[in-house]
Scaffold this active site. Structure first.
Site, PDB file in Angstrom:
ATOM      1  N   TYR A   7       0.765  -1.284  -0.072  1.00  0.00           N
ATOM      2  CA  TYR A   7      -0.059   0.002  -0.298  1.00  0.00           C
ATOM      3  C   TYR A   7       0.814   1.421   0.031  1.00  0.00           C
ATOM      4  CZ  TYR A   7      -3.552   3.369   1.740  1.00  0.00           C
ATOM      5  OH  TYR A   7      -4.250   4.364   1.866  1.00  0.00           O
ATOM      6  N   ASP A  10       9.190   2.707  -0.421  1.00  0.00           N
ATOM      7  CA  ASP A  10       8.032   3.505   0.350  1.00  0.00           C
ATOM      8  C   ASP A  10       8.531   3.083   1.991  1.00  0.00           C
ATOM      9  OD1 ASP A  10       6.090   4.297   1.919  1.00  0.00           O
ATOM     10  OD2 ASP A  10       4.602   3.410   0.562  1.00  0.00           O
ATOM     11  N   LYS A  53       4.531   9.028   9.022  1.00  0.00           N
ATOM     12  CA  LYS A  53       4.577   8.459  10.293  1.00  0.00           C
ATOM     13  C   LYS A  53       5.641   8.876  11.324  1.00  0.00           C
ATOM     14  CE  LYS A  53       1.938   4.776   8.426  1.00  0.00           C
ATOM     15  NZ  LYS A  53       0.688   4.574   8.873  1.00  0.00           N
TER      16      LYS A  53
HETATM   17  N1  HOZ Z   1      -3.142   3.406   6.148  1.00  0.00           N
HETATM   18  C1  HOZ Z   1      -3.132   3.205   7.706  1.00  0.00           C
HETATM   19  C2  HOZ Z   1      -2.494   1.985   7.974  1.00  0.00           C
HETATM   20  N2  HOZ Z   1      -1.772   1.432   6.968  1.00  0.00           N
HETATM   21  C3  HOZ Z   1      -4.379   3.411   8.261  1.00  0.00           C
HETATM   22  C4  HOZ Z   1      -4.474   4.623   8.422  1.00  0.00           C
HETATM   23  C5  HOZ Z   1      -5.832   5.025   9.589  1.00  0.00           C
HETATM   24  O1  HOZ Z   1      -6.777   4.276   9.436  1.00  0.00           O
HETATM   25  O2  HOZ Z   1      -5.564   5.757  10.341  1.00  0.00           O
END
Ligand code: HOZ
Length: 428
Positions: A144, A239, A267
Protein backbone atom coordinates in the site's frame (compact mmCIF):
# COMPACT_ATOMS: atom_id res chain seq x y z
CA UNK A 1 -16.06 -3.55 29.51
CA UNK A 2 -18.63 -0.79 28.98
CA UNK A 3 -18.15 1.22 25.77
CA UNK A 4 -21.52 2.97 25.60
CA UNK A 5 -20.14 6.40 24.80
CA UNK A 6 -18.09 5.10 21.88
CA UNK A 7 -21.16 3.33 20.48
CA UNK A 8 -23.33 6.39 20.83
CA UNK A 9 -20.78 8.59 19.15
CA UNK A 10 -20.33 6.13 16.30
CA UNK A 11 -24.08 6.06 15.70
CA UNK A 12 -24.17 9.86 15.48
CA UNK A 13 -20.99 10.10 13.39
CA UNK A 14 -22.31 7.79 10.71
CA UNK A 15 -24.94 10.41 9.89
CA UNK A 16 -22.27 13.01 9.15
CA UNK A 17 -19.09 11.15 8.24
CA UNK A 18 -18.92 8.36 5.61
CA UNK A 19 -18.87 5.10 7.57
CA UNK A 20 -18.44 7.13 10.76
CA UNK A 21 -14.66 7.32 10.35
CA UNK A 22 -12.02 9.43 8.66
CA UNK A 23 -10.00 6.47 7.41
CA UNK A 24 -11.60 3.12 6.55
CA UNK A 25 -9.70 0.55 8.64
CA UNK A 26 -10.73 2.33 11.83
CA UNK A 27 -14.36 1.31 11.31
CA UNK A 28 -13.84 -2.26 12.63
CA UNK A 29 -15.66 -3.57 9.52
CA UNK A 30 -13.50 -6.66 9.16
CA UNK A 31 -13.54 -7.57 12.85
CA UNK A 32 -17.12 -6.53 13.60
CA UNK A 33 -18.34 -4.40 16.50
CA UNK A 34 -18.09 -0.70 17.08
CA UNK A 35 -14.90 1.34 16.92
CA UNK A 36 -13.67 2.60 20.26
CA UNK A 37 -13.39 6.39 20.40
CA UNK A 38 -10.26 7.44 22.23
CA UNK A 39 -10.01 10.44 24.46
CA UNK A 40 -6.38 10.48 25.48
CA UNK A 41 -3.11 8.62 25.35
CA UNK A 42 -0.23 8.38 27.78
CA UNK A 43 2.87 6.32 27.08
CA UNK A 44 1.75 2.92 25.86
CA UNK A 45 -1.84 3.40 27.02
CA UNK A 46 -4.97 4.76 25.37
CA UNK A 47 -8.08 5.81 27.30
CA UNK A 48 -11.51 5.76 25.66
CA UNK A 49 -14.56 7.99 26.17
CA UNK A 50 -15.92 5.63 28.84
CA UNK A 51 -12.65 5.76 30.75
CA UNK A 52 -11.43 2.25 29.80
CA UNK A 53 -7.68 1.80 29.46
CA UNK A 54 -5.99 -0.13 26.63
CA UNK A 55 -2.42 -1.17 26.06
CA UNK A 56 -1.86 0.22 22.59
CA UNK A 57 -0.09 -1.77 19.85
CA UNK A 58 -1.53 0.34 17.01
CA UNK A 59 0.25 3.56 18.03
CA UNK A 60 -1.75 5.68 15.59
CA UNK A 61 -0.73 3.17 12.86
CA UNK A 62 2.95 3.62 13.57
CA UNK A 63 3.99 7.20 14.33
CA UNK A 64 3.98 7.07 18.14
CA UNK A 65 7.26 5.21 18.53
CA UNK A 66 7.99 7.15 21.75
CA UNK A 67 4.53 6.46 23.13
CA UNK A 68 1.70 8.96 23.50
CA UNK A 69 2.27 12.48 24.81
CA UNK A 70 5.99 12.08 25.34
CA UNK A 71 6.79 15.02 27.66
CA UNK A 72 9.72 16.30 25.60
CA UNK A 73 7.92 16.06 22.27
CA UNK A 74 4.87 17.70 23.79
CA UNK A 75 6.87 20.54 25.28
CA UNK A 76 8.67 21.17 22.00
CA UNK A 77 5.32 21.30 20.17
CA UNK A 78 3.90 23.77 22.73
CA UNK A 79 6.97 25.99 22.61
CA UNK A 80 6.90 26.16 18.83
CA UNK A 81 3.14 26.63 18.57
CA UNK A 82 3.35 29.65 20.88
CA UNK A 83 5.26 31.40 18.11
CA UNK A 84 2.73 30.54 15.42
CA UNK A 85 1.56 27.35 13.74
CA UNK A 86 2.16 28.08 10.06
CA UNK A 87 3.74 30.89 8.09
CA UNK A 88 3.99 29.51 4.57
CA UNK A 89 7.60 30.68 4.50
CA UNK A 90 10.93 28.94 5.01
CA UNK A 91 11.67 28.27 8.69
CA UNK A 92 14.67 27.24 10.74
CA UNK A 93 12.94 24.02 11.79
CA UNK A 94 12.49 22.67 8.29
CA UNK A 95 16.18 23.09 7.59
CA UNK A 96 16.99 21.28 10.83
CA UNK A 97 14.74 18.36 9.92
CA UNK A 98 16.24 18.19 6.42
CA UNK A 99 19.72 18.03 7.97
CA UNK A 100 18.65 15.24 10.33
CA UNK A 101 17.00 13.17 7.61
CA UNK A 102 19.83 13.52 5.10
CA UNK A 103 22.36 12.57 7.80
CA UNK A 104 20.42 9.55 9.02
CA UNK A 105 19.64 8.34 5.51
CA UNK A 106 22.61 9.04 3.26
CA UNK A 107 20.68 7.95 0.14
CA UNK A 108 18.45 10.96 0.78
CA UNK A 109 20.66 13.78 -0.48
CA UNK A 110 17.79 16.21 -0.99
CA UNK A 111 14.43 16.10 0.75
CA UNK A 112 11.07 17.79 0.25
CA UNK A 113 8.51 17.89 3.08
CA UNK A 114 4.83 17.27 2.40
CA UNK A 115 1.85 16.52 4.66
CA UNK A 116 1.25 12.80 4.37
CA UNK A 117 2.67 9.55 3.08
CA UNK A 118 0.18 9.62 0.21
CA UNK A 119 1.54 12.97 -0.96
CA UNK A 120 5.09 11.65 -0.67
CA UNK A 121 4.55 8.56 -2.86
CA UNK A 122 2.39 10.44 -5.35
CA UNK A 123 5.03 13.15 -5.78
CA UNK A 124 7.94 10.69 -5.93
CA UNK A 125 6.24 8.82 -8.75
CA UNK A 126 5.53 12.00 -10.70
CA UNK A 127 9.19 12.85 -10.32
CA UNK A 128 10.31 9.38 -11.43
CA UNK A 129 8.12 9.64 -14.51
CA UNK A 130 9.52 13.05 -15.37
CA UNK A 131 13.11 11.98 -14.79
CA UNK A 132 12.91 8.81 -16.86
CA UNK A 133 10.41 10.17 -19.39
CA UNK A 134 8.47 6.93 -19.02
CA UNK A 135 4.85 6.43 -17.93
CA UNK A 136 4.48 2.99 -16.40
CA UNK A 137 5.31 1.91 -12.88
CA UNK A 138 5.55 -1.40 -11.05
CA UNK A 139 4.16 -2.01 -7.60
CA UNK A 140 3.72 -5.22 -5.64
CA UNK A 141 0.41 -6.90 -4.79
CA UNK A 142 -0.63 -6.18 -1.22
CA UNK A 143 1.74 -3.24 -0.84
CA UNK A 144 0.00 0.00 0.00
CA UNK A 145 1.44 3.34 -1.00
CA UNK A 146 -1.35 5.71 -0.05
CA UNK A 147 -4.50 6.41 -1.96
CA UNK A 148 -3.37 8.22 -5.11
CA UNK A 149 -5.26 6.98 -8.19
CA UNK A 150 -2.52 4.99 -9.88
CA UNK A 151 -1.48 3.34 -6.61
CA UNK A 152 -4.87 1.89 -5.73
CA UNK A 153 -4.20 -1.21 -7.77
CA UNK A 154 -4.03 -4.51 -5.86
CA UNK A 155 -3.36 -2.44 -2.77
CA UNK A 156 -3.00 -3.50 0.85
CA UNK A 157 -4.13 -1.75 4.06
CA UNK A 158 -7.83 -0.75 4.03
CA UNK A 159 -8.33 -2.07 0.51
CA UNK A 160 -7.15 -5.51 1.64
CA UNK A 161 -8.98 -5.25 4.95
CA UNK A 162 -12.32 -4.55 3.32
CA UNK A 163 -11.64 -7.05 0.53
CA UNK A 164 -12.37 -4.33 -2.02
CA UNK A 165 -11.66 -4.65 -5.71
CA UNK A 166 -9.54 -1.85 -7.14
CA UNK A 167 -11.32 1.42 -6.40
CA UNK A 168 -13.98 2.86 -8.67
CA UNK A 169 -13.17 6.42 -9.68
CA UNK A 170 -9.73 5.50 -10.95
CA UNK A 171 -9.78 5.93 -14.76
CA UNK A 172 -8.71 2.76 -16.58
CA UNK A 173 -6.20 4.89 -18.46
CA UNK A 174 -4.40 5.66 -15.16
CA UNK A 175 -4.49 2.11 -13.80
CA UNK A 176 -3.20 0.80 -17.14
CA UNK A 177 0.17 2.32 -16.33
CA UNK A 178 0.45 0.44 -13.03
CA UNK A 179 1.87 -3.04 -13.47
CA UNK A 180 1.90 -5.40 -10.53
CA UNK A 181 4.14 -8.22 -9.45
CA UNK A 182 4.22 -10.62 -6.53
CA UNK A 183 6.14 -9.53 -3.45
CA UNK A 184 9.30 -11.59 -2.89
CA UNK A 185 8.92 -13.28 -6.29
CA UNK A 186 12.33 -12.70 -7.79
CA UNK A 187 11.86 -14.57 -11.06
CA UNK A 188 8.44 -12.93 -11.56
CA UNK A 189 9.84 -9.40 -11.35
CA UNK A 190 12.82 -10.37 -13.50
CA UNK A 191 10.46 -11.58 -16.22
CA UNK A 192 8.29 -8.48 -16.02
CA UNK A 193 11.23 -6.09 -16.21
CA UNK A 194 12.75 -8.02 -19.09
CA UNK A 195 9.49 -7.71 -21.00
CA UNK A 196 8.44 -4.15 -20.13
CA UNK A 197 11.63 -2.54 -18.77
CA UNK A 198 11.81 0.18 -21.43
CA UNK A 199 8.41 1.59 -20.40
CA UNK A 200 8.97 1.51 -16.64
CA UNK A 201 9.73 4.73 -14.77
CA UNK A 202 10.03 3.19 -11.33
CA UNK A 203 9.53 0.22 -9.10
CA UNK A 204 7.96 1.25 -5.82
CA UNK A 205 8.14 -1.17 -2.91
CA UNK A 206 7.65 -1.32 0.84
CA UNK A 207 11.07 -2.76 1.72
CA UNK A 208 9.31 -4.52 4.59
CA UNK A 209 5.69 -4.94 3.61
CA UNK A 210 3.46 -3.68 6.41
CA UNK A 211 0.07 -3.28 4.79
CA UNK A 212 -0.77 -6.94 4.16
CA UNK A 213 0.26 -7.66 7.71
CA UNK A 214 4.03 -7.62 8.16
CA UNK A 215 5.88 -9.55 5.45
CA UNK A 216 9.67 -9.26 5.55
CA UNK A 217 11.63 -9.34 2.29
CA UNK A 218 13.53 -12.48 1.26
CA UNK A 219 17.27 -11.84 1.63
CA UNK A 220 17.83 -11.43 -2.12
CA UNK A 221 14.61 -9.63 -3.03
CA UNK A 222 15.61 -6.01 -2.46
CA UNK A 223 19.13 -6.39 -3.82
CA UNK A 224 17.71 -7.99 -6.97
CA UNK A 225 15.38 -5.03 -7.39
CA UNK A 226 18.38 -2.73 -7.10
CA UNK A 227 20.37 -4.56 -9.76
CA UNK A 228 17.38 -4.92 -12.11
CA UNK A 229 16.36 -1.27 -11.89
CA UNK A 230 19.90 -0.03 -12.42
CA UNK A 231 20.42 -2.12 -15.50
CA UNK A 232 17.14 -0.97 -17.08
CA UNK A 233 17.28 2.74 -16.28
CA UNK A 234 14.38 2.36 -13.83
CA UNK A 235 14.27 4.29 -10.55
CA UNK A 236 13.92 2.30 -7.34
CA UNK A 237 11.59 3.90 -4.79
CA UNK A 238 11.48 2.64 -1.24
CA UNK A 239 8.23 3.47 0.49
CA UNK A 240 9.55 3.77 4.03
CA UNK A 241 6.49 5.54 5.38
CA UNK A 242 6.08 2.70 7.86
CA UNK A 243 9.67 1.50 8.21
CA UNK A 244 11.56 4.82 8.17
CA UNK A 245 13.08 5.52 11.63
CA UNK A 246 10.96 2.59 12.87
CA UNK A 247 13.10 -0.48 12.15
CA UNK A 248 16.31 1.44 12.82
CA UNK A 249 17.65 4.97 12.58
CA UNK A 250 18.41 4.56 8.86
CA UNK A 251 15.24 2.65 8.04
CA UNK A 252 14.98 -0.57 6.06
CA UNK A 253 17.53 0.67 3.52
CA UNK A 254 20.19 0.67 6.22
CA UNK A 255 19.07 -2.69 7.59
CA UNK A 256 19.21 -4.45 4.23
CA UNK A 257 22.03 -2.32 2.81
CA UNK A 258 20.19 -1.43 -0.37
CA UNK A 259 20.30 2.16 -1.57
CA UNK A 260 17.15 3.31 -3.36
CA UNK A 261 17.05 6.27 -5.76
CA UNK A 262 14.10 7.82 -3.95
CA UNK A 263 12.66 7.29 -0.47
CA UNK A 264 9.20 8.15 0.82
CA UNK A 265 8.70 8.91 4.50
CA UNK A 266 5.79 9.59 6.86
CA UNK A 267 4.52 8.41 10.26
CA UNK A 268 7.54 8.50 12.67
CA UNK A 269 9.10 11.50 10.90
CA UNK A 270 6.14 13.59 12.11
CA UNK A 271 6.24 12.43 15.73
CA UNK A 272 2.43 12.09 15.70
CA UNK A 273 1.64 15.18 13.65
CA UNK A 274 0.90 15.14 9.91
CA UNK A 275 4.06 15.02 7.82
CA UNK A 276 5.36 13.17 4.84
CA UNK A 277 8.62 13.57 2.95
CA UNK A 278 10.26 12.32 -0.18
CA UNK A 279 13.88 12.55 -1.08
CA UNK A 280 16.81 10.88 -2.72
CA UNK A 281 19.49 11.46 -5.31
CA UNK A 282 20.27 15.14 -5.74
CA UNK A 283 20.26 14.97 -9.55
CA UNK A 284 16.70 13.61 -9.46
CA UNK A 285 15.40 15.84 -6.66
CA UNK A 286 16.71 18.94 -8.40
CA UNK A 287 13.96 18.42 -10.97
CA UNK A 288 11.39 19.52 -8.37
CA UNK A 289 10.03 23.06 -8.72
CA UNK A 290 11.32 25.70 -8.30
CA UNK A 291 14.75 24.08 -8.84
CA UNK A 292 13.31 22.23 -11.84
CA UNK A 293 10.14 21.77 -13.88
CA UNK A 294 8.25 19.09 -11.89
CA UNK A 295 5.51 20.82 -9.94
CA UNK A 296 4.60 19.94 -6.37
CA UNK A 297 3.50 22.33 -3.61
CA UNK A 298 1.58 22.59 -0.31
CA UNK A 299 0.29 25.41 1.89
CA UNK A 300 1.08 23.64 5.16
CA UNK A 301 4.16 21.76 3.93
CA UNK A 302 7.00 22.04 6.42
CA UNK A 303 4.83 23.80 9.00
CA UNK A 304 6.89 24.42 12.13
CA UNK A 305 4.72 22.53 14.61
CA UNK A 306 4.71 19.19 12.78
CA UNK A 307 8.35 19.64 11.87
CA UNK A 308 9.28 20.30 15.50
CA UNK A 309 7.52 17.12 16.60
CA UNK A 310 9.55 15.25 13.99
CA UNK A 311 12.87 16.81 15.01
CA UNK A 312 12.33 16.09 18.69
CA UNK A 313 11.28 12.51 17.94
CA UNK A 314 14.30 11.82 15.75
CA UNK A 315 16.61 13.32 18.38
CA UNK A 316 15.16 11.13 21.11
CA UNK A 317 15.45 8.09 18.87
CA UNK A 318 19.14 8.87 18.36
CA UNK A 319 19.91 8.21 22.04
CA UNK A 320 22.13 5.09 22.10
CA UNK A 321 20.30 1.88 22.97
CA UNK A 322 16.82 3.00 21.91
CA UNK A 323 16.50 0.62 18.95
CA UNK A 324 18.17 -2.21 20.90
CA UNK A 325 15.57 -1.78 23.62
CA UNK A 326 12.75 -1.87 21.07
CA UNK A 327 14.27 -4.97 19.47
CA UNK A 328 14.50 -6.86 22.77
CA UNK A 329 10.96 -6.08 23.83
CA UNK A 330 9.50 -6.80 20.41
CA UNK A 331 11.31 -10.14 20.27
CA UNK A 332 9.91 -11.03 23.67
CA UNK A 333 6.38 -10.20 22.56
CA UNK A 334 6.68 -12.06 19.26
CA UNK A 335 8.11 -15.16 20.89
CA UNK A 336 5.53 -15.05 23.66
CA UNK A 337 2.62 -14.83 21.22
CA UNK A 338 4.00 -17.62 19.03
CA UNK A 339 4.49 -19.85 22.05
CA UNK A 340 1.00 -19.14 23.38
CA UNK A 341 -0.49 -20.08 19.99
CA UNK A 342 1.62 -23.25 19.85
CA UNK A 343 0.43 -24.31 23.31
CA UNK A 344 -3.16 -23.85 22.22
CA UNK A 345 -2.42 -25.66 18.93
CA UNK A 346 -3.64 -22.71 16.89
CA UNK A 347 -1.96 -22.33 13.49
CA UNK A 348 -0.24 -18.96 13.79
CA UNK A 349 2.57 -17.56 11.67
CA UNK A 350 4.51 -14.83 13.43
CA UNK A 351 6.51 -12.24 11.49
CA UNK A 352 8.61 -9.40 12.81
CA UNK A 353 11.26 -6.89 11.88
CA UNK A 354 12.35 -4.75 14.82
CA UNK A 355 9.28 -3.25 16.47
CA UNK A 356 6.92 -4.10 13.57
CA UNK A 357 5.01 -7.34 14.13
CA UNK A 358 2.58 -9.45 12.17
CA UNK A 359 0.65 -12.55 13.24
CA UNK A 360 -1.28 -14.58 10.67
CA UNK A 361 -3.80 -17.27 11.52
CA UNK A 362 -2.35 -19.79 9.11
CA UNK A 363 0.43 -22.36 9.22
CA UNK A 364 2.37 -20.19 6.77
CA UNK A 365 4.87 -19.39 5.55
CA UNK A 366 3.57 -15.95 4.65
CA UNK A 367 5.79 -14.42 2.01
CA UNK A 368 3.44 -12.48 -0.27
CA UNK A 369 -0.14 -11.30 -0.65
CA UNK A 370 -1.70 -14.64 -1.70
CA UNK A 371 -0.15 -16.40 1.30
CA UNK A 372 -1.13 -13.52 3.63
CA UNK A 373 -4.71 -13.87 2.43
CA UNK A 374 -4.74 -17.50 3.55
CA UNK A 375 -4.97 -16.25 7.10
CA UNK A 376 -8.23 -17.09 8.84
CA UNK A 377 -9.57 -13.55 9.23
CA UNK A 378 -12.59 -14.72 11.24
CA UNK A 379 -10.20 -16.16 13.78
CA UNK A 380 -8.24 -12.91 13.76
CA UNK A 381 -11.49 -11.05 14.50
CA UNK A 382 -12.08 -13.29 17.54
CA UNK A 383 -8.51 -12.83 18.67
CA UNK A 384 -8.83 -9.06 18.28
CA UNK A 385 -12.00 -8.87 20.38
CA UNK A 386 -10.64 -11.28 22.96
CA UNK A 387 -7.61 -9.06 23.43
CA UNK A 388 -9.65 -5.85 23.33
CA UNK A 389 -11.90 -7.08 26.13
CA UNK A 390 -8.73 -7.74 28.15
CA UNK A 391 -7.55 -4.17 27.58
CA UNK A 392 -5.10 -4.83 24.74
CA UNK A 393 -5.58 -2.90 21.53
CA UNK A 394 -4.24 -4.53 18.35
CA UNK A 395 -5.16 -3.30 14.86
CA UNK A 396 -8.76 -3.99 13.89
CA UNK A 397 -7.51 -5.77 10.78
CA UNK A 398 -5.47 -8.85 10.00
CA UNK A 399 -3.69 -6.87 7.30
CA UNK A 400 -2.10 -4.16 9.45
CA UNK A 401 1.01 -4.19 11.58
CA UNK A 402 1.40 -4.17 15.36
CA UNK A 403 3.93 -1.68 16.71
CA UNK A 404 5.81 -1.23 19.96
CA UNK A 405 6.94 2.01 21.51
CA UNK A 406 9.83 2.81 23.83
CA UNK A 407 7.27 3.08 26.64
CA UNK A 408 6.03 -0.52 26.42
CA UNK A 409 7.48 -2.26 29.48
CA UNK A 410 8.49 -5.88 29.97
CA UNK A 411 5.69 -6.24 32.50
CA UNK A 412 3.15 -4.99 29.95
CA UNK A 413 4.47 -7.42 27.37
CA UNK A 414 4.19 -10.24 29.89
CA UNK A 415 0.55 -9.26 30.55
CA UNK A 416 -0.14 -9.16 26.83
CA UNK A 417 1.23 -12.66 26.38
CA UNK A 418 -0.81 -13.95 29.32
CA UNK A 419 -3.96 -12.39 27.84
CA UNK A 420 -3.13 -13.93 24.44
CA UNK A 421 -2.69 -17.33 26.11
CA UNK A 422 -6.27 -17.16 27.38
CA UNK A 423 -7.61 -15.91 24.06
CA UNK A 424 -5.79 -18.54 21.96
CA UNK A 425 -7.22 -21.23 24.25
CA UNK A 426 -10.70 -19.88 23.61
CA UNK A 427 -10.11 -20.05 19.86
CA UNK A 428 -9.49 -23.79 19.85
N1 HOZ B 1 -3.22 3.38 6.12
C1 HOZ B 1 -3.08 3.29 7.52
C2 HOZ B 1 -2.41 2.07 7.96
N2 HOZ B 1 -1.66 1.36 7.06
C3 HOZ B 1 -4.38 3.41 8.24
C4 HOZ B 1 -4.61 4.78 8.65
C5 HOZ B 1 -5.83 5.01 9.55
O1 HOZ B 1 -6.84 4.34 9.40
O2 HOZ B 1 -5.73 5.84 10.38
Amino acid sequence: MKTTQSSQLFKKSQRLVPGGVNSPVRAFRSVGGTPIAMKKGKGSYLFDLDGNRYLDYVLSWGPMILGHTHPKVLQAIINTAKNGTSFGTPTLQEFELAELVTTLMPAVENVRLVNSGTEATMSAIRLARAFTKRDSIIKFEGCYHGHADHLLVKAGSGVATLGMPDSPGVPKAFARHTLTARYNDISGIERLVKKRGKDIACIIVEPIAGNMGVVPPHPEFLSTLRVLTKSHGILLIFDEVMTGFRVGSGGAQELYKVKPDLTCLGKVIGGGLPIGAYGGRRDIMQMIAPAGPVYQAGTLSGNPVAVTAGIETLKLLAVPGVYDGLEKKSKKLAEGLAEAAREAKIPFYQTRVGSMLGGFFTKGPVTDYPSAKKSDTKRYAKFFHGMLSRGVYFAPSQFEAAFLSTTHSSAQIHKTVEAAREVFRMLR
